[in-house]
Design an enzyme around this catalytic site. Structure first.
Site, mmCIF file in Angstrom:
data_model
loop_
_atom_site.group_PDB
_atom_site.id
_atom_site.type_symbol
_atom_site.label_atom_id
_atom_site.label_comp_id
_atom_site.label_asym_id
_atom_site.label_seq_id
_atom_site.Cartn_x
_atom_site.Cartn_y
_atom_site.Cartn_z
ATOM 1 N N ASP A 11 61.920 28.549 49.819
ATOM 2 C CA ASP A 11 62.082 29.208 48.523
ATOM 3 C C ASP A 11 63.578 29.324 48.267
ATOM 4 O O ASP A 11 64.296 29.955 49.059
ATOM 5 C CB ASP A 11 61.456 30.603 48.531
ATOM 6 C CG ASP A 11 59.937 30.557 48.586
ATOM 7 O OD1 ASP A 11 59.365 29.509 48.225
ATOM 8 O OD2 ASP A 11 59.318 31.558 48.985
ATOM 9 N N ASP A 130 49.322 30.122 42.337
ATOM 10 C CA ASP A 130 49.567 31.435 42.946
ATOM 11 C C ASP A 130 48.360 32.295 42.597
ATOM 12 O O ASP A 130 48.102 32.557 41.419
ATOM 13 C CB ASP A 130 50.846 32.062 42.395
ATOM 14 C CG ASP A 130 52.090 31.286 42.798
ATOM 15 O OD1 ASP A 130 52.037 30.579 43.827
ATOM 16 O OD2 ASP A 130 53.108 31.380 42.089
#
Length: 272
Positions: A11, A130
Protein backbone atom coordinates in the site's frame (compact mmCIF):
# COMPACT_ATOMS: atom_id res chain seq x y z
CA UNK A 1 -3.16 -29.20 -9.57
CA UNK A 2 -2.81 -25.51 -10.35
CA UNK A 3 0.07 -23.79 -8.59
CA UNK A 4 -1.10 -21.34 -5.93
CA UNK A 5 0.43 -17.86 -5.83
CA UNK A 6 1.86 -15.85 -2.94
CA UNK A 7 1.57 -12.10 -3.53
CA UNK A 8 3.01 -9.40 -1.26
CA UNK A 9 0.89 -6.23 -1.23
CA UNK A 10 2.42 -2.78 -0.96
CA UNK A 11 0.00 0.00 0.00
CA UNK A 12 1.70 3.19 -1.17
CA UNK A 13 1.10 6.65 0.21
CA UNK A 14 3.18 9.56 -1.11
CA UNK A 15 5.88 7.21 -2.36
CA UNK A 16 6.20 5.13 0.84
CA UNK A 17 4.77 1.75 1.84
CA UNK A 18 2.28 1.97 4.72
CA UNK A 19 0.19 -0.56 6.61
CA UNK A 20 -2.84 -0.17 8.86
CA UNK A 21 -5.65 -2.13 10.51
CA UNK A 22 -9.21 -2.17 9.14
CA UNK A 23 -8.06 0.44 6.58
CA UNK A 24 -6.98 3.00 9.24
CA UNK A 25 -4.04 3.71 11.64
CA UNK A 26 -1.38 3.70 8.93
CA UNK A 27 2.28 3.08 9.81
CA UNK A 28 5.33 3.53 7.59
CA UNK A 29 6.72 0.19 6.38
CA UNK A 30 9.53 1.18 4.04
CA UNK A 31 10.58 2.02 0.49
CA UNK A 32 8.49 0.28 -2.21
CA UNK A 33 11.35 -0.41 -4.61
CA UNK A 34 13.59 -1.88 -1.89
CA UNK A 35 10.77 -4.03 -0.49
CA UNK A 36 9.89 -5.22 -4.00
CA UNK A 37 13.48 -6.35 -4.57
CA UNK A 38 13.46 -8.24 -1.26
CA UNK A 39 10.18 -10.04 -2.06
CA UNK A 40 11.39 -10.86 -5.56
CA UNK A 41 14.52 -12.48 -4.07
CA UNK A 42 12.40 -14.35 -1.50
CA UNK A 43 10.36 -16.00 -4.27
CA UNK A 44 7.16 -13.95 -4.49
CA UNK A 45 5.05 -14.94 -7.50
CA UNK A 46 3.69 -11.45 -8.13
CA UNK A 47 3.49 -8.03 -6.48
CA UNK A 48 0.54 -5.70 -5.95
CA UNK A 49 0.97 -1.94 -5.57
CA UNK A 50 -2.04 0.01 -4.33
CA UNK A 51 -1.77 3.79 -4.41
CA UNK A 52 -4.05 4.47 -1.46
CA UNK A 53 -4.10 8.26 -1.70
CA UNK A 54 -4.30 8.27 -5.49
CA UNK A 55 -5.37 11.88 -5.87
CA UNK A 56 -4.50 13.52 -9.17
CA UNK A 57 -1.35 15.26 -7.93
CA UNK A 58 0.05 11.99 -6.52
CA UNK A 59 -0.33 10.11 -9.82
CA UNK A 60 3.21 10.97 -11.00
CA UNK A 61 4.62 9.46 -7.79
CA UNK A 62 3.11 6.03 -8.42
CA UNK A 63 4.21 6.10 -12.09
CA UNK A 64 7.78 6.82 -10.95
CA UNK A 65 7.61 4.02 -8.34
CA UNK A 66 6.28 1.57 -10.95
CA UNK A 67 9.02 2.49 -13.43
CA UNK A 68 11.79 2.09 -10.86
CA UNK A 69 10.37 -1.21 -9.62
CA UNK A 70 9.82 -2.67 -13.09
CA UNK A 71 13.48 -1.97 -13.93
CA UNK A 72 14.65 -4.15 -11.04
CA UNK A 73 11.95 -6.78 -10.47
CA UNK A 74 10.94 -9.39 -13.03
CA UNK A 75 7.73 -10.86 -11.66
CA UNK A 76 4.22 -9.69 -12.64
CA UNK A 77 3.25 -6.36 -11.12
CA UNK A 78 -0.36 -5.28 -10.54
CA UNK A 79 -1.01 -1.59 -9.88
CA UNK A 80 -4.20 0.02 -8.58
CA UNK A 81 -5.52 3.21 -7.06
CA UNK A 82 -7.25 6.15 -8.71
CA UNK A 83 -7.33 4.61 -12.19
CA UNK A 84 -10.42 5.98 -13.94
CA UNK A 85 -9.89 5.77 -17.70
CA UNK A 86 -8.41 3.63 -20.45
CA UNK A 87 -5.71 6.30 -20.77
CA UNK A 88 -4.79 5.74 -17.09
CA UNK A 89 -4.48 2.01 -17.88
CA UNK A 90 -2.19 2.82 -20.78
CA UNK A 91 0.09 5.12 -18.73
CA UNK A 92 0.56 2.60 -15.90
CA UNK A 93 1.10 -0.33 -18.29
CA UNK A 94 3.70 1.72 -20.19
CA UNK A 95 5.45 2.46 -16.90
CA UNK A 96 5.98 -1.30 -16.47
CA UNK A 97 2.86 -2.75 -14.81
CA UNK A 98 1.52 -6.08 -16.09
CA UNK A 99 -2.01 -5.75 -14.72
CA UNK A 100 -4.24 -2.92 -13.56
CA UNK A 101 -6.52 -3.13 -10.54
CA UNK A 102 -9.70 -1.03 -10.45
CA UNK A 103 -12.26 -0.72 -7.66
CA UNK A 104 -14.16 2.57 -7.30
CA UNK A 105 -14.03 3.30 -11.03
CA UNK A 106 -15.34 -0.21 -11.80
CA UNK A 107 -18.38 0.40 -9.58
CA UNK A 108 -18.96 3.93 -10.88
CA UNK A 109 -18.43 3.09 -14.57
CA UNK A 110 -18.69 -0.70 -15.08
CA UNK A 111 -18.21 -0.28 -18.84
CA UNK A 112 -14.55 0.56 -18.09
CA UNK A 113 -14.04 -3.15 -17.30
CA UNK A 114 -15.38 -4.13 -20.72
CA UNK A 115 -13.52 -1.39 -22.59
CA UNK A 116 -10.17 -2.10 -20.91
CA UNK A 117 -10.44 -5.87 -21.35
CA UNK A 118 -11.21 -5.44 -25.06
CA UNK A 119 -8.22 -3.12 -25.58
CA UNK A 120 -5.59 -4.68 -23.29
CA UNK A 121 -6.94 -8.23 -22.77
CA UNK A 122 -8.81 -9.73 -19.82
CA UNK A 123 -5.52 -10.82 -18.23
CA UNK A 124 -4.72 -7.12 -17.65
CA UNK A 125 -7.93 -6.26 -15.80
CA UNK A 126 -8.14 -7.03 -12.08
CA UNK A 127 -11.27 -5.91 -10.25
CA UNK A 128 -10.53 -5.18 -6.59
CA UNK A 129 -13.40 -5.63 -4.17
CA UNK A 130 -13.24 -4.13 -0.66
CA UNK A 131 -15.94 -6.01 1.20
CA UNK A 132 -17.47 -5.70 4.65
CA UNK A 133 -19.92 -7.92 6.53
CA UNK A 134 -23.30 -6.28 7.00
CA UNK A 135 -24.99 -7.98 9.96
CA UNK A 136 -28.74 -8.45 9.90
CA UNK A 137 -31.13 -7.77 12.77
CA UNK A 138 -34.32 -8.61 10.87
CA UNK A 139 -34.11 -11.53 8.44
CA UNK A 140 -37.54 -10.55 7.03
CA UNK A 141 -36.29 -7.10 5.98
CA UNK A 142 -37.60 -6.25 2.49
CA UNK A 143 -34.22 -4.75 1.55
CA UNK A 144 -32.59 -8.20 1.78
CA UNK A 145 -34.49 -9.62 -1.20
CA UNK A 146 -31.57 -9.15 -3.59
CA UNK A 147 -28.88 -10.04 -1.05
CA UNK A 148 -27.04 -13.34 -0.48
CA UNK A 149 -27.35 -14.00 3.26
CA UNK A 150 -24.85 -16.18 5.14
CA UNK A 151 -24.92 -17.71 8.59
CA UNK A 152 -21.63 -17.00 10.37
CA UNK A 153 -20.27 -17.51 13.88
CA UNK A 154 -21.26 -13.90 14.66
CA UNK A 155 -24.75 -14.04 13.14
CA UNK A 156 -26.47 -13.64 9.77
CA UNK A 157 -24.87 -11.22 7.33
CA UNK A 158 -24.52 -10.25 3.72
CA UNK A 159 -21.35 -8.95 2.11
CA UNK A 160 -21.34 -5.31 1.00
CA UNK A 161 -18.97 -3.75 -1.55
CA UNK A 162 -17.21 -0.55 -0.42
CA UNK A 163 -15.47 2.11 -2.51
CA UNK A 164 -13.15 5.11 -2.02
CA UNK A 165 -10.62 3.10 -0.02
CA UNK A 166 -13.28 1.53 2.19
CA UNK A 167 -14.86 4.83 3.15
CA UNK A 168 -18.22 4.49 1.38
CA UNK A 169 -20.68 1.59 1.29
CA UNK A 170 -22.47 0.98 -2.01
CA UNK A 171 -25.36 -1.27 -1.00
CA UNK A 172 -24.08 -3.71 -3.66
CA UNK A 173 -23.98 -7.41 -2.79
CA UNK A 174 -20.43 -8.76 -3.28
CA UNK A 175 -21.51 -12.07 -4.82
CA UNK A 176 -23.74 -10.37 -7.39
CA UNK A 177 -21.01 -7.84 -8.18
CA UNK A 178 -18.44 -10.62 -8.70
CA UNK A 179 -20.73 -12.31 -11.23
CA UNK A 180 -21.24 -9.00 -13.03
CA UNK A 181 -17.53 -8.15 -13.32
CA UNK A 182 -16.86 -11.62 -14.73
CA UNK A 183 -19.50 -11.04 -17.42
CA UNK A 184 -18.00 -7.63 -18.21
CA UNK A 185 -14.56 -9.11 -18.91
CA UNK A 186 -12.51 -8.94 -15.71
CA UNK A 187 -9.69 -11.46 -15.63
CA UNK A 188 -9.27 -11.76 -11.86
CA UNK A 189 -10.76 -10.58 -8.56
CA UNK A 190 -8.67 -9.13 -5.74
CA UNK A 191 -10.95 -9.76 -2.77
CA UNK A 192 -10.22 -7.87 0.46
CA UNK A 193 -12.12 -8.42 3.69
CA UNK A 194 -12.25 -5.05 5.44
CA UNK A 195 -13.23 -6.81 8.67
CA UNK A 196 -10.08 -8.96 8.60
CA UNK A 197 -7.68 -6.36 7.17
CA UNK A 198 -4.54 -6.00 9.30
CA UNK A 199 -5.91 -8.14 12.15
CA UNK A 200 -3.68 -11.18 11.47
CA UNK A 201 -6.64 -13.35 12.55
CA UNK A 202 -6.96 -15.11 9.20
CA UNK A 203 -8.78 -14.50 5.94
CA UNK A 204 -12.59 -14.29 5.83
CA UNK A 205 -13.15 -17.82 4.53
CA UNK A 206 -16.94 -17.49 4.25
CA UNK A 207 -16.47 -14.51 1.95
CA UNK A 208 -13.62 -16.02 -0.07
CA UNK A 209 -15.36 -19.35 -0.60
CA UNK A 210 -18.67 -17.74 -1.58
CA UNK A 211 -17.02 -15.60 -4.28
CA UNK A 212 -14.90 -18.53 -5.53
CA UNK A 213 -17.98 -20.73 -5.76
CA UNK A 214 -20.03 -18.18 -7.70
CA UNK A 215 -17.53 -17.18 -10.41
CA UNK A 216 -14.98 -18.90 -12.63
CA UNK A 217 -12.43 -16.13 -12.14
CA UNK A 218 -9.19 -16.60 -10.18
CA UNK A 219 -9.64 -15.15 -6.68
CA UNK A 220 -6.86 -13.44 -4.72
CA UNK A 221 -7.71 -13.63 -1.00
CA UNK A 222 -6.70 -10.52 0.93
CA UNK A 223 -7.02 -9.25 4.50
CA UNK A 224 -6.07 -10.97 7.75
CA UNK A 225 -3.00 -13.08 7.01
CA UNK A 226 -1.05 -13.75 10.21
CA UNK A 227 0.72 -17.05 9.51
CA UNK A 228 1.12 -19.91 7.03
CA UNK A 229 -1.93 -21.77 8.39
CA UNK A 230 -4.12 -18.84 7.38
CA UNK A 231 -2.79 -19.13 3.82
CA UNK A 232 -3.37 -22.89 3.78
CA UNK A 233 -6.94 -22.28 4.99
CA UNK A 234 -7.51 -19.68 2.24
CA UNK A 235 -6.43 -22.21 -0.38
CA UNK A 236 -8.10 -25.32 1.04
CA UNK A 237 -11.27 -23.96 2.66
CA UNK A 238 -11.61 -20.59 0.93
CA UNK A 239 -10.84 -22.05 -2.52
CA UNK A 240 -8.64 -19.03 -3.34
CA UNK A 241 -6.17 -19.17 -6.22
CA UNK A 242 -3.71 -16.72 -4.65
CA UNK A 243 -3.10 -15.17 -1.25
CA UNK A 244 -2.15 -11.56 -0.65
CA UNK A 245 -0.36 -10.43 2.50
CA UNK A 246 1.39 -7.35 3.84
CA UNK A 247 2.10 -6.91 7.58
CA UNK A 248 3.76 -10.27 8.25
CA UNK A 249 6.21 -9.65 5.40
CA UNK A 250 6.80 -5.91 5.83
CA UNK A 251 7.65 -6.31 9.53
CA UNK A 252 9.88 -9.37 8.91
CA UNK A 253 7.73 -11.84 10.85
CA UNK A 254 8.42 -14.35 8.08
CA UNK A 255 9.64 -14.49 4.48
CA UNK A 256 7.81 -15.50 1.32
CA UNK A 257 10.00 -18.60 1.17
CA UNK A 258 9.13 -19.56 4.77
CA UNK A 259 5.44 -19.34 3.89
CA UNK A 260 5.82 -21.42 0.75
CA UNK A 261 7.71 -24.21 2.51
CA UNK A 262 4.97 -24.50 5.13
CA UNK A 263 2.25 -24.41 2.49
CA UNK A 264 3.94 -27.16 0.47
CA UNK A 265 3.92 -29.41 3.56
CA UNK A 266 0.11 -29.33 3.28
CA UNK A 267 0.22 -30.83 -0.23
CA UNK A 268 -0.52 -27.52 -1.91
CA UNK A 269 1.42 -26.80 -5.09
CA UNK A 270 3.55 -23.63 -4.93
CA UNK A 271 6.55 -22.41 -6.92
CA UNK A 272 9.65 -22.79 -4.72
Amino acid sequence: MLTKRIIPCLDIKEGRVVKGTNFVELRDAGDPVELSKIYNEQGADELVFLDITASFEKRDIIIDVVKRTAEQVFIPLTVGGGIKTVDDFRKILRAGADKISINTSAVKTPELIKEASEIFGTQCVVVAMDVKRNYITDIQDENLKDKNVFETELGSCWFEVYIYGGREGTGIDAIEWAKKVENLGAGEILLTSMDADGTKDGYDLVLTKSISKNTNLPIIASGGCGNSKHVVDAFKDGKADAALMASILHYRECTVNDLKKEIEKNNISVRL
